[in-house]
Design a protein around this motif. Structure first.
Motif, PDB file in Angstrom:
ATOM      1  N   PHE A  54      16.993  56.558  -2.365  1.00  0.00           N
ATOM      2  CA  PHE A  54      16.822  57.754  -2.842  1.00  0.00           C
ATOM      3  C   PHE A  54      16.579  58.782  -1.854  1.00  0.00           C
ATOM      4  CE2 PHE A  54      15.710  54.615  -5.995  1.00  0.00           C
ATOM      5  CZ  PHE A  54      15.501  55.314  -7.337  1.00  0.00           C
ATOM      6  N   LEU A  55      17.450  59.930  -1.863  1.00  0.00           N
ATOM      7  CA  LEU A  55      17.466  61.027  -0.963  1.00  0.00           C
ATOM      8  C   LEU A  55      17.009  62.245  -1.267  1.00  0.00           C
ATOM      9  CD1 LEU A  55      18.702  61.571   2.046  1.00  0.00           C
ATOM     10  CD2 LEU A  55      20.901  62.276   0.921  1.00  0.00           C
ATOM     11  N   TRP A  56      15.868  62.571  -0.598  1.00  0.00           N
ATOM     12  CA  TRP A  56      15.327  63.957  -0.897  1.00  0.00           C
ATOM     13  C   TRP A  56      16.009  64.971  -0.415  1.00  0.00           C
ATOM     14  CZ3 TRP A  56      11.475  64.297  -4.763  1.00  0.00           C
ATOM     15  CH2 TRP A  56      10.817  63.340  -5.014  1.00  0.00           C
ATOM     16  N   VAL A  57      16.217  66.425  -0.979  1.00  0.00           N
ATOM     17  CA  VAL A  57      17.306  67.133  -0.637  1.00  0.00           C
ATOM     18  C   VAL A  57      16.408  68.581  -1.197  1.00  0.00           C
ATOM     19  CG1 VAL A  57      19.479  65.810  -0.771  1.00  0.00           C
ATOM     20  CG2 VAL A  57      18.514  67.026  -2.804  1.00  0.00           C
ATOM     21  N   THR A  58      16.825  69.484  -0.282  1.00  0.00           N
ATOM     22  CA  THR A  58      16.304  70.939  -0.451  1.00  0.00           C
ATOM     23  C   THR A  58      17.481  71.651  -1.072  1.00  0.00           C
ATOM     24  OG1 THR A  58      17.123  71.564   1.589  1.00  0.00           O
ATOM     25  CG2 THR A  58      14.700  70.813   1.486  1.00  0.00           C
ATOM     26  N   GLY A  59      17.207  72.926  -1.776  1.00  0.00           N
ATOM     27  CA  GLY A  59      18.153  73.678  -2.275  1.00  0.00           C
ATOM     28  C   GLY A  59      19.434  73.858  -1.413  1.00  0.00           C
ATOM     29  N   ARG A  60      19.459  74.310  -0.266  1.00  0.00           N
ATOM     30  CA  ARG A  60      20.772  74.433   0.420  1.00  0.00           C
ATOM     31  C   ARG A  60      21.536  73.032   0.843  1.00  0.00           C
ATOM     32  NH1 ARG A  60      21.258  73.163   5.893  1.00  0.00           N
ATOM     33  NH2 ARG A  60      23.138  74.301   5.770  1.00  0.00           N
ATOM     34  N   ALA A  61      20.750  72.097   0.945  1.00  0.00           N
ATOM     35  CA  ALA A  61      21.260  70.508   1.307  1.00  0.00           C
ATOM     36  C   ALA A  61      21.651  69.777   0.224  1.00  0.00           C
ATOM     37  CB  ALA A  61      20.249  69.818   2.167  1.00  0.00           C
ATOM     38  N   MET A  62      21.701  70.624  -1.017  1.00  0.00           N
ATOM     39  CA  MET A  62      22.130  69.711  -2.049  1.00  0.00           C
ATOM     40  C   MET A  62      23.335  69.229  -1.765  1.00  0.00           C
ATOM     41  SD  MET A  62      20.377  69.204  -5.168  1.00  0.00           S
ATOM     42  CE  MET A  62      19.636  70.744  -5.595  1.00  0.00           C
ATOM     43  N   GLU A  63      24.372  69.884  -1.879  1.00  0.00           N
ATOM     44  CA  GLU A  63      25.851  69.556  -1.604  1.00  0.00           C
ATOM     45  C   GLU A  63      25.843  68.639  -0.173  1.00  0.00           C
ATOM     46  OE1 GLU A  63      27.993  69.690  -3.805  1.00  0.00           O
ATOM     47  OE2 GLU A  63      26.557  70.848  -5.171  1.00  0.00           O
ATOM     48  N   LEU A  64      25.201  68.802   0.670  1.00  0.00           N
ATOM     49  CA  LEU A  64      25.158  68.168   2.025  1.00  0.00           C
ATOM     50  C   LEU A  64      24.676  67.008   1.843  1.00  0.00           C
ATOM     51  CD1 LEU A  64      25.860  67.916   4.946  1.00  0.00           C
ATOM     52  CD2 LEU A  64      23.512  68.859   5.581  1.00  0.00           C
ATOM     53  N   GLY A  65      23.818  66.585   0.798  1.00  0.00           N
ATOM     54  CA  GLY A  65      23.415  65.390   0.588  1.00  0.00           C
ATOM     55  C   GLY A  65      24.334  64.341   0.010  1.00  0.00           C
ATOM     56  N   ARG A  66      24.957  65.039  -1.008  1.00  0.00           N
ATOM     57  CA  ARG A  66      25.942  64.419  -1.737  1.00  0.00           C
ATOM     58  C   ARG A  66      27.061  63.873  -0.530  1.00  0.00           C
ATOM     59  NH1 ARG A  66      26.535  66.273  -7.876  1.00  0.00           N
ATOM     60  NH2 ARG A  66      24.526  66.575  -8.267  1.00  0.00           N
ATOM     61  N   GLU A  67      27.325  64.827   0.102  1.00  0.00           N
ATOM     62  CA  GLU A  67      28.418  64.437   1.399  1.00  0.00           C
ATOM     63  C   GLU A  67      28.145  63.396   2.018  1.00  0.00           C
ATOM     64  OE1 GLU A  67      30.705  66.426   5.127  1.00  0.00           O
ATOM     65  OE2 GLU A  67      29.320  67.856   3.711  1.00  0.00           O
ATOM     66  N   CYS A  68      26.843  63.466   2.657  1.00  0.00           N
ATOM     67  CA  CYS A  68      26.148  62.286   3.502  1.00  0.00           C
ATOM     68  C   CYS A  68      26.206  61.010   2.661  1.00  0.00           C
ATOM     69  CB  CYS A  68      24.740  62.559   3.696  1.00  0.00           C
ATOM     70  SG  CYS A  68      24.633  63.962   5.026  1.00  0.00           S
ATOM     71  N   LEU A  69      25.924  60.950   1.410  1.00  0.00           N
ATOM     72  CA  LEU A  69      25.760  59.819   0.632  1.00  0.00           C
ATOM     73  C   LEU A  69      27.428  58.997   0.494  1.00  0.00           C
ATOM     74  CD1 LEU A  69      23.588  60.536  -2.512  1.00  0.00           C
ATOM     75  CD2 LEU A  69      23.158  59.187  -0.659  1.00  0.00           C
ATOM     76  N   GLU A  70      28.251  59.909   0.460  1.00  0.00           N
ATOM     77  CA  GLU A  70      29.575  59.435   0.425  1.00  0.00           C
ATOM     78  C   GLU A  70      30.000  59.018   1.638  1.00  0.00           C
ATOM     79  OE1 GLU A  70      34.234  61.064  -0.726  1.00  0.00           O
ATOM     80  OE2 GLU A  70      32.367  62.398  -0.858  1.00  0.00           O
ATOM     81  N   LEU A  71      29.693  59.682   2.788  1.00  0.00           N
ATOM     82  CA  LEU A  71      29.989  59.044   4.197  1.00  0.00           C
ATOM     83  C   LEU A  71      29.246  57.899   4.322  1.00  0.00           C
ATOM     84  CD1 LEU A  71      29.922  62.592   6.107  1.00  0.00           C
ATOM     85  CD2 LEU A  71      31.941  61.304   5.601  1.00  0.00           C
ATOM     86  N   TRP A  72      28.248  57.707   3.965  1.00  0.00           N
ATOM     87  CA  TRP A  72      27.462  56.302   4.351  1.00  0.00           C
ATOM     88  C   TRP A  72      27.952  55.292   3.459  1.00  0.00           C
ATOM     89  CZ3 TRP A  72      22.213  59.469   4.168  1.00  0.00           C
ATOM     90  CH2 TRP A  72      22.138  60.411   5.160  1.00  0.00           C
ATOM     91  N   GLY A  73      28.860  55.377   2.696  1.00  0.00           N
ATOM     92  CA  GLY A  73      29.242  54.305   1.793  1.00  0.00           C
ATOM     93  C   GLY A  73      28.551  54.249   0.342  1.00  0.00           C
ATOM     94  N   TYR A  74      27.806  55.356  -0.391  1.00  0.00           N
ATOM     95  CA  TYR A  74      27.360  55.232  -1.466  1.00  0.00           C
ATOM     96  C   TYR A  74      27.951  56.014  -2.572  1.00  0.00           C
ATOM     97  CZ  TYR A  74      23.132  53.638   1.180  1.00  0.00           C
ATOM     98  OH  TYR A  74      22.471  52.727   1.731  1.00  0.00           O
TER      99      TYR A  74
END
Length: 508
Positions: free
Chosen positions: A321-341
Motif C-alpha cells: 500500500f503506497l501513499w502518493v501525493t498529487g504530483r507523485a501519482m504517476e511516479l508511484g505507479r512507475e516505482c511499483l513496476e520497478l519494484w516488481g509489483y
C-alpha cells in the motif's frame, strides 16, 4: 412483429416448417446459411445480422430491389388490348407508376414480416442451449458464494452485537441541537462543546484547522472538544470505543492484535539500510516523503532515490500500500513496476475535520485545497489474503502533518490476519503492535521478534546496546519464526553474489 399467418401456427411448428424457413433464408442470403441434404451445416450470424440491419434501414423500394437479386426474373409483361371505342380513357402514365409502387411496397412489407419471423426462429435458443445456460448460471452462482473459510473469517471480524459506532449530531453542539429541535427533544448522538478562552473572539467563528491548529493557545478562533457526558457514554461498557481512539474493531471478546509481538522499529536511513536482513513481509505500507515542491517539516527524497529503493527484497508474494501525493501519482505507479509489483487498485482517504465535515481549507494543494489522499495498491506473486472484506474508501479525521488514518492497521489485519507487516518511513505515532516500522525519526531501535534480534546481532547490523531490552513475547504467537518463510541469507553471501554478478557484467 409477427405476420398473422405465422401466428396461427406458432404453437404447432414442426421440423418441416423450420426446414422450409431455412430454405427460404438460404435463397435470400446464400452466403450466410448453408444447407446440405436438408440439414443445416453452417450459419454466419454476422452476415445475417448485417442483412437484417440493412433490410430494416433501407427504404422499402431498395429493400425490394435487394430481395429481387436472389429471385428469378419476372415473366415478360402481357400486352394489354386496346380499349373499344366509347370506353373510358386509360389511366395516365403517372397514375400507373403510383399504383405499381404502392403494390410493390405492400408486397415488400409482407416479405419483411416473413423475414423477421425467420430471423426470430433462427435466433431462438434450443432446449439444449437453454439447459446449458441454466447450468452455467448455476455454476456462476456457486462460485460467487463465499466458502466456509471465507464465511468463518468474516464472522471472526464481525462486530459483536451489531455496530457500536455512535453518530455525531449534525448540529455540532447541544445548545444548537436544542435550539433547532426544541428543548424537550432527547438527542442520543454525540455532541461537541465550544472551547472559549480569554483570547477567543467569538465573532470570528470557527477555526479552519480546529483540533489540528498549531497555535491553539493563541488562536482567536473557536475550537471544540467532545462533550464530556457524551464521551463518558461512549466509554461505558466498551473500553475500545474511546472517542479519541482510532480502533475499528469493536469486538470486546477478541483483540486481533493480542497474539502479535510488541511493536518493533528501527531508527535508520531507509536509503542505505540493508533491508534484506529483515526477512519477508506479506504486507507492506509506505508513506514516502515525496518531493512535492513545497516547504515541509521533514526532509524529502528525490524521484531517482525513490526509484532506487530496494523494496523488492522484502516480498516474494505480498501486497503493498503506497501513499502518493498529487504530483507523485504517476511516479508511484512507475516505482511499483520497478519494484516488481502490478498495480491492481487504489484506496481513497476522504479527509474530515474534528466536526466530521469534509476538509475545505487544507494546508496542501497547488491549485485547489486537497480533501483526499490516494493510496496505490500493488500485488506481487500470489499472496494469501482475504478479498472483499473492506471497501476502498476511508473517511477519517485529519491529525498531524502527513499522519495517516489508524483504521489502516485494522484494515490490513483483516486483509492478512496473523502475518508479519512492515511500514516504511514511519514516525513515532506509526509504531503498532504486530508491525515492524522503519524511519529516521524513531526512538532507540526496538526488536521484539527473538529470531530477528538474534539474526541482526549475528550479522553485526546492531550491537546489544543499540537496542532496547527484549520484551516478553505473547503466550501463543500468531506469527511463526520468519513468518513461515526461510531465514534471509547472510549479508556476506549476498555481497559475494552481487560482486560476482558485477564482475560478470564488466567482463561482458
Amino acid at each position: 412483429r409477427r405476420s398473422s399467418e405465422l401466428l396461427k401456427y406458432e404453437g404447432t411448428l414442426t421440423p418441416i416448417n423450420v426446414e422450409r424457413a431455412l430454405c427460404e433464408l438460404q435463397s435470400l442470403v446464400p452466403h450466410a446459411v448453408r444447407l446440405e441434404r436438408s440439414e443445416l451445416v453452417s450459419v454466419d450470424t454476422v452476415t445475417l445480422r448485417d442483412f437484417q440491419t440493412r433490410l430494416r434501414g433501407l427504404p422499402s423500394e431498395q429493400v425490394g430491389e435487394t430481395r429481387m437479386l436472389h429471385r428469378p426474373p419476372p415473366p415478360a409483361p402481357i400486352p394489354m388490348p386496346m380499349p373499344p371505342s366509347g370506353a373510358p380513357p386509360a389511366p395516365a402514365e403517372g397514375e400507373k407508376k403510383s399504383s405499381s409502387s404502392t403494390r410493390k411496397r405492400s408486397a415488400t412489407a409482407v416479405q419483411d414480416d416473413d423475414l423477421a419471423e425467420v430471423m426470430d426462429l433462427v435466433n431462438t435458443k434450443t432446449i439444449k442451449q437453454k439447459e446449458k445456460q441454466e447450468q452455467v448460471d448455476e455454476v456462476l452462482e456457486l462460485l460467487s458464494k463465499p466458502s466456509a473459510k471465507q464465511a468463518s473469517e468474516t464472522e471472526r471480524f464481525r462486530t459483536a452485537g451489531g455496530s457500536k459506532l455512535k453518530e455525531f449530531c449534525r448540529n455540532s453542539t447541544r445548545e444548537d441541537c436544542a435550539r433547532i429541535n426544541g428543548p424537550y427533544y432527547v438527542c442520543t448522538k454525540i455532541h461537541f462543546r465550544r472551547i472559549i478562552k480569554p483570547h477567543t473572539d467569538v465573532s470570528l467563528g470557527d477555526c479552519s484547522y480546529l483540533d489540528t491548529c498549531r497555535h491553539m493557545n493563541t488562536c482567536p478562533f473557536i475550537h471544540y472538544e467532545v462533550d464530556a457526558s457524551d464521551a463518558q457514554r461512549m466509554r461505558e461498557g466498551r473500553a475500545q470505543l474511546d472517542p479519541f481512539a482510532r480502533v475499528a474493531t469493536n469486538r470486546l471478546d477478541m483483540d486481533p492484535f493480542s497474539q502479535h509481538y510488541e511493536p518493533q522499529f528501527v531508527n535508520c536511513d531507509i536509503r542505505t539500510f540493508p533491508m534484506q536482513v529483515l526477512g519477508k513481509f506479506p504486507v507492506i505500507m509506505a508513506d514516502p516523503p515525496w518531493d512535492i515542491h513545497m516547504e515541509l517539516p521533514y526532509g524529502t527524497m528525490s524521484d531517482d532515490e525513490m526509484r532506487r529503493m530496494n523494496v523488492q527484497v522484502l516480498q516474494d508474494d505480498g501486497v503493498i500500500f503506497l501513499w502518493v501525493t498529487g504530483r507523485a501519482m504517476e511516479l508511484g505507479r512507475e516505482c511499483l513496476e520497478l519494484w516488481g509489483y502490478k498495480f491492481v487498485q487504489e484506496l481513497l482517504w476522504v479527509k474530515t475535520n474534528q466536526l466530521q465535515r469534509i476538509i475545505r481549507t487544507g494546508r496542501t494543494g497547488h491549485w485547489i485545497n486537497h480533501s483526499k489522499e490516494h493510496c496505490l495498491i500493488g500485488l506481487k506473486g500470489s499472496p494469501r489474503i482475504n478479498n472483499n472484506f473492506d471497501c476502498d474508501v476511508i473517511c477519517a479525521e485529519v491529525r498531524e502533518t502527513s499522519r495517516k488514518p489508524d483504521e489502516m492497521y485494522d484494515l490490513l489485519e483483516r486483509l492478512a490476519p496473523g502475518t508479519r507487516k512492515l511500514e516504511l518511513f514511519g514516525r513515532p505515532h506509526n509504531v503498532h503492535k504486530g508491525w515492524t516500522t522503519l524511519g529516521n525519526q524513531l526512538s532507540k531501535t526496538q526488536i521484539t521478534e527473538p529470531w530477528l534480534r538474534a539474526h541482526l546481532l549475528e550479522e553485526g547490523v546492531f550491537e546489544e546496546e543499540d537496542m532496547t531490552e527484549l520484551p516478553h513475547p505473547p503466550d501463543n504467537p500468531a506469527v511463526p519464526p520468519w513468518g513461515g518463510h526461510s531465514p534471509p541469507k547472510k549479508l556476506n553471501e549476498l555481497f559475494d553474489k552481487t560482486l560476482q554478478s558485477d564482475e560478470g557484467d564488466l567482463k561482458a
